[in-house]
Motif scaffolding. Structure first.
Motif, PDB file in Angstrom:
ATOM      1  N   ASP A  16      54.273  40.019  -4.808  1.00 46.90           N
ATOM      2  CA  ASP A  16      53.874  41.360  -5.224  1.00 46.90           C
ATOM      3  C   ASP A  16      54.950  42.394  -4.909  1.00 46.90           C
ATOM      4  OD1 ASP A  16      51.471  40.622  -6.344  1.00 46.90           O
ATOM      5  OD2 ASP A  16      50.287  41.049  -4.552  1.00 46.90           O
ATOM      6  N   LEU A  17      55.653  42.222  -3.793  1.00 47.95           N
ATOM      7  CA  LEU A  17      56.719  43.159  -3.458  1.00 47.95           C
ATOM      8  C   LEU A  17      57.861  43.084  -4.468  1.00 47.95           C
ATOM      9  CD1 LEU A  17      56.834  42.786   0.429  1.00 47.95           C
ATOM     10  CD2 LEU A  17      56.317  44.888  -0.828  1.00 47.95           C
ATOM     11  N   VAL A  18      58.144  41.894  -4.950  1.00 48.58           N
ATOM     12  CA  VAL A  18      59.160  41.761  -6.003  1.00 48.58           C
ATOM     13  C   VAL A  18      58.710  42.508  -7.259  1.00 48.58           C
ATOM     14  CG1 VAL A  18      60.303  40.131  -7.555  1.00 48.58           C
ATOM     15  CG2 VAL A  18      60.090  39.592  -5.133  1.00 48.58           C
ATOM     16  N   ALA A  19      57.426  42.364  -7.611  1.00 51.32           N
ATOM     17  CA  ALA A  19      56.894  43.083  -8.773  1.00 51.32           C
ATOM     18  C   ALA A  19      56.954  44.596  -8.555  1.00 51.32           C
ATOM     19  CB  ALA A  19      55.458  42.631  -9.041  1.00 51.32           C
ATOM     20  N   LEU A  20      56.624  45.025  -7.337  1.00 52.83           N
ATOM     21  CA  LEU A  20      56.715  46.448  -7.014  1.00 52.83           C
ATOM     22  C   LEU A  20      58.135  46.956  -7.189  1.00 52.83           C
ATOM     23  CD1 LEU A  20      55.725  49.130  -5.762  1.00 52.83           C
ATOM     24  CD2 LEU A  20      56.135  48.123  -3.510  1.00 52.83           C
ATOM     25  N   GLN A  21      59.108  46.197  -6.706  1.00 52.80           N
ATOM     26  CA  GLN A  21      60.489  46.644  -6.822  1.00 52.80           C
ATOM     27  C   GLN A  21      60.940  46.704  -8.283  1.00 52.80           C
ATOM     28  OE1 GLN A  21      63.829  44.227  -5.240  1.00 52.80           O
ATOM     29  NE2 GLN A  21      64.473  46.139  -4.258  1.00 52.80           N
ATOM     30  N   LEU A 216      51.895  47.994  -0.546  1.00 53.78           N
ATOM     31  CA  LEU A 216      51.494  47.642  -1.911  1.00 53.78           C
ATOM     32  C   LEU A 216      50.295  48.467  -2.376  1.00 53.78           C
ATOM     33  CD1 LEU A 216      51.982  43.798  -1.578  1.00 53.78           C
ATOM     34  CD2 LEU A 216      53.196  45.270  -3.200  1.00 53.78           C
ATOM     35  N   ALA A 217      49.372  48.728  -1.470  1.00 51.57           N
ATOM     36  CA  ALA A 217      48.195  49.519  -1.836  1.00 51.57           C
ATOM     37  C   ALA A 217      48.534  50.992  -2.009  1.00 51.57           C
ATOM     38  CB  ALA A 217      47.112  49.358  -0.775  1.00 51.57           C
ATOM     39  N   SER A 218      49.592  51.460  -1.349  1.00 47.61           N
ATOM     40  CA  SER A 218      49.923  52.878  -1.357  1.00 47.61           C
ATOM     41  C   SER A 218      50.886  53.269  -2.473  1.00 47.61           C
ATOM     42  CB  SER A 218      50.531  53.271  -0.005  1.00 47.61           C
ATOM     43  OG  SER A 218      49.637  52.983   1.052  1.00 47.61           O
ATOM     44  N   VAL A 219      51.510  52.275  -3.101  1.00 46.69           N
ATOM     45  CA  VAL A 219      52.378  52.531  -4.254  1.00 46.69           C
ATOM     46  C   VAL A 219      51.805  51.728  -5.419  1.00 46.69           C
ATOM     47  CG1 VAL A 219      54.750  52.625  -5.105  1.00 46.69           C
ATOM     48  CG2 VAL A 219      54.324  52.647  -2.651  1.00 46.69           C
ATOM     49  N   PRO A 220      50.708  52.186  -6.004  1.00 46.75           N
ATOM     50  CA  PRO A 220      50.031  51.391  -7.028  1.00 46.75           C
ATOM     51  C   PRO A 220      50.896  51.180  -8.260  1.00 46.75           C
ATOM     52  CG  PRO A 220      49.144  53.621  -6.962  1.00 46.75           C
ATOM     53  CD  PRO A 220      50.063  53.489  -5.780  1.00 46.75           C
ATOM     54  N   ILE A 221      50.890  49.954  -8.747  1.00 50.84           N
ATOM     55  CA  ILE A 221      51.570  49.622  -9.992  1.00 50.84           C
ATOM     56  C   ILE A 221      50.611  48.797 -10.839  1.00 50.84           C
ATOM     57  CG2 ILE A 221      53.803  49.598  -8.823  1.00 50.84           C
ATOM     58  CD1 ILE A 221      53.811  46.548  -9.201  1.00 50.84           C
ATOM     59  N   LEU A 224      49.566  43.772 -10.643  1.00 52.77           N
ATOM     60  CA  LEU A 224      50.236  42.969  -9.616  1.00 52.77           C
ATOM     61  C   LEU A 224      49.985  41.486  -9.895  1.00 52.77           C
ATOM     62  CD1 LEU A 224      49.558  44.855  -6.255  1.00 52.77           C
ATOM     63  CD2 LEU A 224      51.776  44.461  -7.330  1.00 52.77           C
ATOM     64  N   PRO A 225      50.994  40.646  -9.723  1.00 54.84           N
ATOM     65  CA  PRO A 225      50.818  39.218 -10.014  1.00 54.84           C
ATOM     66  C   PRO A 225      49.777  38.536  -9.126  1.00 54.84           C
ATOM     67  CG  PRO A 225      53.144  39.761  -9.744  1.00 54.84           C
ATOM     68  CD  PRO A 225      52.367  40.972  -9.339  1.00 54.84           C
ATOM     69  N   GLU A 226      49.695  38.976  -7.864  1.00 56.61           N
ATOM     70  CA  GLU A 226      48.798  38.357  -6.903  1.00 56.61           C
ATOM     71  C   GLU A 226      47.794  39.407  -6.408  1.00 56.61           C
ATOM     72  OE1 GLU A 226      48.865  35.101  -5.721  1.00 56.61           O
ATOM     73  OE2 GLU A 226      50.419  34.640  -7.215  1.00 56.61           O
ATOM     74  N   PRO A 227      46.510  39.056  -6.336  1.00 57.57           N
ATOM     75  CA  PRO A 227      45.536  40.011  -5.790  1.00 57.57           C
ATOM     76  C   PRO A 227      45.808  40.263  -4.312  1.00 57.57           C
ATOM     77  CG  PRO A 227      44.538  37.847  -6.066  1.00 57.57           C
ATOM     78  CD  PRO A 227      45.894  37.766  -6.698  1.00 57.57           C
ATOM     79  N   ILE A 228      45.566  41.486  -3.852  1.00 52.68           N
ATOM     80  CA  ILE A 228      45.812  41.805  -2.447  1.00 52.68           C
ATOM     81  C   ILE A 228      44.532  42.303  -1.797  1.00 52.68           C
ATOM     82  CG2 ILE A 228      48.260  42.337  -2.741  1.00 52.68           C
ATOM     83  CD1 ILE A 228      47.479  45.326  -2.613  1.00 52.68           C
ATOM     84  N   ASP A 229      44.376  41.930  -0.545  1.00 52.57           N
ATOM     85  CA  ASP A 229      43.298  42.475   0.274  1.00 52.57           C
ATOM     86  C   ASP A 229      43.794  43.762   0.914  1.00 52.57           C
ATOM     87  OD1 ASP A 229      41.624  40.260  -0.210  1.00 52.57           O
ATOM     88  OD2 ASP A 229      42.635  39.113   1.368  1.00 52.57           O
ATOM     89  N   PRO A 230      42.891  44.651   1.290  1.00 51.63           N
ATOM     90  CA  PRO A 230      43.333  45.852   2.012  1.00 51.63           C
ATOM     91  C   PRO A 230      43.871  45.480   3.391  1.00 51.63           C
ATOM     92  CG  PRO A 230      40.933  45.708   1.976  1.00 51.63           C
ATOM     93  CD  PRO A 230      41.430  44.631   1.060  1.00 51.63           C
ATOM     94  N   ALA A 231      44.705  46.343   3.932  1.00 51.21           N
ATOM     95  CA  ALA A 231      45.221  46.124   5.282  1.00 51.21           C
ATOM     96  C   ALA A 231      44.067  46.070   6.267  1.00 51.21           C
ATOM     97  CB  ALA A 231      46.197  47.227   5.659  1.00 51.21           C
ATOM     98  N   ASP A 232      44.157  45.168   7.215  1.00 52.16           N
ATOM     99  CA  ASP A 232      43.113  45.002   8.224  1.00 52.16           C
ATOM    100  C   ASP A 232      43.017  46.278   9.070  1.00 52.16           C
ATOM    101  OD1 ASP A 232      41.463  44.296  10.313  1.00 52.16           O
ATOM    102  OD2 ASP A 232      42.479  42.400  10.744  1.00 52.16           O
ATOM    103  N   PRO A 233      41.880  46.986   9.036  1.00 54.57           N
ATOM    104  CA  PRO A 233      41.766  48.243   9.791  1.00 54.57           C
ATOM    105  C   PRO A 233      41.803  48.041  11.297  1.00 54.57           C
ATOM    106  CG  PRO A 233      39.639  47.622   8.865  1.00 54.57           C
ATOM    107  CD  PRO A 233      40.655  46.688   8.272  1.00 54.57           C
ATOM    108  N   ALA A 234      41.601  46.802  11.752  1.00 56.13           N
ATOM    109  CA  ALA A 234      41.725  46.522  13.182  1.00 56.13           C
ATOM    110  C   ALA A 234      43.182  46.384  13.600  1.00 56.13           C
ATOM    111  CB  ALA A 234      40.966  45.249  13.539  1.00 56.13           C
TER     112      ALA A 234
END
Length: 251
Positions: A16-21, A216-221, A224-234
């Motif tokens: 996903d980071l490659v796709a973001l870039q 990835l969640a903060s720079v929406p595009i 995304l090729p792969e689904p992402i979970d939100p960052a663990d709030p813990a």
């Protein structure tokens, strides 16, 4: 987190980071990610995983050394300005202008007046950057005293980590509480307009994944090729004025 689950999650996020870039290059966007935190908190290893498969032409890691005499006589922010990203670039600062909010006051490398002036001015400086279209994120990686002791000992005895050793390591544990106080003052004074993300980094794997997910969640595009979970709030949370970092880190 076991190694197999970690590797699987890491691969998906790196795809996903490659796709973001690729999207950022196509759109001419500029991204700067600042990593701050205690010694041995995992900044180097996190940056390494983020950049592992990114384009070396459009990706830069900036880790400036000791300021020169010319640097000391210049506008404080000047030495970092030339390293800011141009269109399509993804730049990661391994420590930044926030040296003046952490290492410098704790170690006596700046005066109290210089420290106070930095805390007063940095918000205006960052507002200029984001108003000009720069995407800016700030992560503070924190670890417990026990974990820091273990990591610094590994750094001291592991010949493959000899390049990481510095005179600052020798006093990091002795100054642990001083760094906590400097951190709290920094957070209370510099969260606007760019909020801090606080990362509980005792578990390196979870910390790395949380940071990558947050970017990835903060720079929406689109798509995304792969689904992402939100960052663990813990593990990672956006710090809000008035909150206690110690309460979050002690959970």
């Amino acid at each position: 987190m076991n190694k197999r689950d970690y590797k699987q999650a890491l691969r998906s996020l790196q795809i996903d980071l490659v796709a973001l870039q690729r999207h950022m290059i196509a759109e001419g966007r500029r991204l700067l990610v600042i990593f701050e935190g205690r010694d041995a908190a995992g900044k180097d290893s996190t940056i390494k995983r983020i950049t592992a498969h990114l384009s070396p032409r459009e990706t830069r890691v900036v880790a400036l050394g000791k300021p020169t005499e010319r640097d000391r006589s210049s506008w404080y922010f000047q030495r970092w300005v030339e390293h800011l990203p141009a269109a399509g670039e993804f730049v990661l600062f391994n420590r930044s202008w926030y040296n003046r909010a952490g290492v410098e006051p704790v170690m006596g490398f700046c005066t109290e007046a210089e420290h106070a002036a930095f805390l007063r001015d940095v918000g205006d400086f960052e507002k200029l950057l984001v108003d000009d279209g720069l995407i800016l994120f700030k992560y503070y990686l924190d670890i417990s005293r026990t974990e820091q002791a273990a990591r610094l000992e590994d750094r001291r005895t592991n010949p493959l980590k000899a390049w990481k050793r510095s005179p600052i390591d020798a006093v990091a544990l002795d100054r642990f509480d001083d760094y906590s106080r400097a951190r709290d003052r920094m957070l209370a004074s510099t969260g606007d307009p760019v909020p801090w993300r606080i990362v509980r980094a005792d578990d390196k794997r979870r910390a790395r994944l949380a940071i990558m997910r947050d970017i990835l969640a903060s720079v929406p595009i689109p798509d995304l090729p792969e689904p992402i979970d939100p960052a663990d709030p813990a593990v990672l949370r956006v710090w809000r004025a008035g909150e206690s970092p110690e309460d979050f880190l002690a959970q």
